[in-house]
Design a protein around this motif. Structure first.
Motif, PDB file in Angstrom:
ATOM      1  N   THR A  43      78.194 -58.990  -9.226  1.00 13.09           N
ATOM      2  CA  THR A  43      78.706 -59.522  -8.069  1.00 13.09           C
ATOM      3  C   THR A  43      80.046 -60.193  -8.400  1.00 13.09           C
ATOM      4  O   THR A  43      80.384 -60.068  -9.561  1.00 13.09           O
ATOM      5  CB  THR A  43      77.856 -60.757  -7.733  1.00 13.09           C
ATOM      6  OG1 THR A  43      77.988 -61.934  -8.611  1.00 13.09           O
ATOM      7  CG2 THR A  43      76.305 -60.321  -7.298  1.00 13.09           C
ATOM      8  N   GLU A  44      80.787 -60.615  -7.533  1.00 12.26           N
ATOM      9  CA  GLU A  44      82.082 -61.150  -7.654  1.00 12.26           C
ATOM     10  C   GLU A  44      82.067 -62.526  -8.477  1.00 12.26           C
ATOM     11  O   GLU A  44      82.815 -62.722  -9.433  1.00 12.26           O
ATOM     12  CB  GLU A  44      82.885 -61.657  -6.417  1.00 12.26           C
ATOM     13  CG  GLU A  44      84.181 -62.086  -6.451  1.00 12.26           C
ATOM     14  CD  GLU A  44      84.867 -62.256  -5.312  1.00 12.26           C
ATOM     15  OE1 GLU A  44      85.929 -62.712  -5.287  1.00 12.26           O
ATOM     16  OE2 GLU A  44      84.532 -61.823  -4.207  1.00 12.26           O
ATOM     17  N   HIS A  74      72.316 -65.605  -8.662  1.00  9.98           N
ATOM     18  CA  HIS A  74      73.094 -65.183  -7.637  1.00  9.98           C
ATOM     19  C   HIS A  74      72.897 -63.386  -7.415  1.00  9.98           C
ATOM     20  O   HIS A  74      72.801 -63.131  -6.310  1.00  9.98           O
ATOM     21  CB  HIS A  74      74.570 -65.426  -7.921  1.00  9.98           C
ATOM     22  CG  HIS A  74      75.494 -64.894  -7.046  1.00  9.98           C
ATOM     23  ND1 HIS A  74      75.333 -65.699  -5.658  1.00  9.98           N
ATOM     24  CD2 HIS A  74      76.548 -64.207  -6.698  1.00  9.98           C
ATOM     25  CE1 HIS A  74      76.465 -65.588  -5.014  1.00  9.98           C
ATOM     26  NE2 HIS A  74      76.954 -64.270  -5.273  1.00  9.98           N
ATOM     27  N   ASN A  75      72.839 -62.696  -8.320  1.00  9.87           N
ATOM     28  CA  ASN A  75      72.598 -61.469  -8.213  1.00  9.87           C
ATOM     29  C   ASN A  75      71.341 -61.077  -7.662  1.00  9.87           C
ATOM     30  O   ASN A  75      71.306 -60.269  -6.541  1.00  9.87           O
ATOM     31  CB  ASN A  75      72.680 -60.865  -9.748  1.00  9.87           C
ATOM     32  CG  ASN A  75      72.454 -59.293  -9.654  1.00  9.87           C
ATOM     33  OD1 ASN A  75      73.318 -58.518  -8.993  1.00  9.87           O
ATOM     34  ND2 ASN A  75      71.605 -58.830 -10.456  1.00  9.87           N
ATOM     35  N   THR A  78      71.525 -62.245  -3.998  1.00 11.58           N
ATOM     36  CA  THR A  78      72.317 -61.541  -2.821  1.00 11.58           C
ATOM     37  C   THR A  78      72.464 -60.085  -2.879  1.00 11.58           C
ATOM     38  O   THR A  78      72.824 -59.265  -2.015  1.00 11.58           O
ATOM     39  CB  THR A  78      73.706 -62.250  -3.124  1.00 11.58           C
ATOM     40  OG1 THR A  78      74.185 -61.603  -4.617  1.00 11.58           O
ATOM     41  CG2 THR A  78      73.694 -63.585  -3.067  1.00 11.58           C
ATOM     42  N   ARG A  79      71.664 -59.493  -3.990  1.00 12.86           N
ATOM     43  CA  ARG A  79      71.849 -57.757  -3.801  1.00 12.86           C
ATOM     44  C   ARG A  79      70.475 -57.281  -4.371  1.00 12.86           C
ATOM     45  O   ARG A  79      70.157 -56.626  -3.697  1.00 12.86           O
ATOM     46  CB  ARG A  79      72.701 -57.350  -5.266  1.00 12.86           C
ATOM     47  CG  ARG A  79      74.152 -57.881  -4.998  1.00 12.86           C
ATOM     48  CD  ARG A  79      75.078 -57.301  -6.183  1.00 12.86           C
ATOM     49  NE  ARG A  79      75.260 -55.929  -5.854  1.00 12.86           N
ATOM     50  CZ  ARG A  79      74.948 -54.850  -6.682  1.00 12.86           C
ATOM     51  NH1 ARG A  79      74.029 -55.022  -7.645  1.00 12.86           N
ATOM     52  NH2 ARG A  79      75.148 -53.450  -6.212  1.00 12.86           N
TER      53      ARG A  79
END
Length: 205
Positions: A43-44, A74-75, A78-79
């Protein structure tokens, strides 16, 4: 169609990127929607963390473990989870086993604590299949030397990479139903075929 989560593990230079890319391409050819990613850096936010971890200055071992866990949290949120809920196949270069092997065995932290941290970060998400590309440390060093350039972890001493390899093999022995352990010195095409066979069986179940 249900989602499927496949991760690739092993030492740096073992061929994870090659084999994970091949699997993603094959799955796409089979008509599956594939979300292809990596940790850290999927991710960003993860890309910023990756830069710190692999190309920055010294990072204390516990801080290193926490940064990897932050990237993972986070990964997954969000993904990975959204993709699995859509029925997609997630193919990923590294996941929580990397943390247990590198920060647990490699940095000589408590492996169970590192695993528990990652499970908390990912809300308990484990892969359906983990492909471990096993490569002896001396072969790994040879491959990295020919690839050119070393990041912060790749440049660690040989005993660090030996501990990482031993950590991976211990994880695979503890969860044989999840792991597919392959000799990474074998031909690329042979490895790809065996991985496809296992994934096809999982998709058929």
């Amino acid at each position: 169609m249900r989602g499927l989560f496949v991760t690739f593990e092993g030492g740096d230079g073992a061929g994870k990127t090659t084999q994970s890319s091949r699997l993603a391409d094959w799955l796409t050819e089979q008509g599956r929607t594939v979300v292809f990613g990596r940790e850290p850096g999927g991710t960003e936010l993860g890309q910023a963390i990756r830069e710190l971890l692999l190309h920055g200055d010294h990072v204390a071992p516990r801080a290193e473990a926490l940064l990897y866990a932050a990237d993972r949290a986070h990964n997954v949120a969000t993904r990975v989870r959204p993709a699995l809920e859509r029925g997609d196949v997630v193919v990923q270069d590294r996941y929580l086993d990397s943390s247990v092997a590198y920060q647990g065995a490699g940095r000589v932290l408590d492996g169970q604590q590192v695993r528990d941290l990652s499970l908390w970060a990912s809300e308990g998400l484990l892969p359906d299949l983990t492909v471990l590309l096993d490569l002896p440390a001396d072969a790994l060093t040879h491959r990295l030397a020919h690839r050119g350039g070393f990041d912060r972890l790749e440049s660690e001493a040989a005993d660090f990479h030996e501990r990482v390899r031993a950590g991976y093999l211990a994880l695979a022995a503890a969860e044989p139903e999840r792991f597919l352990v392959l000799d990474a010195t074998r031909a690329v095409d042979e490895l790809a075929a065996e991985i496809r066979e296992r994934v096809a069986a999982l998709l058929a179940d």
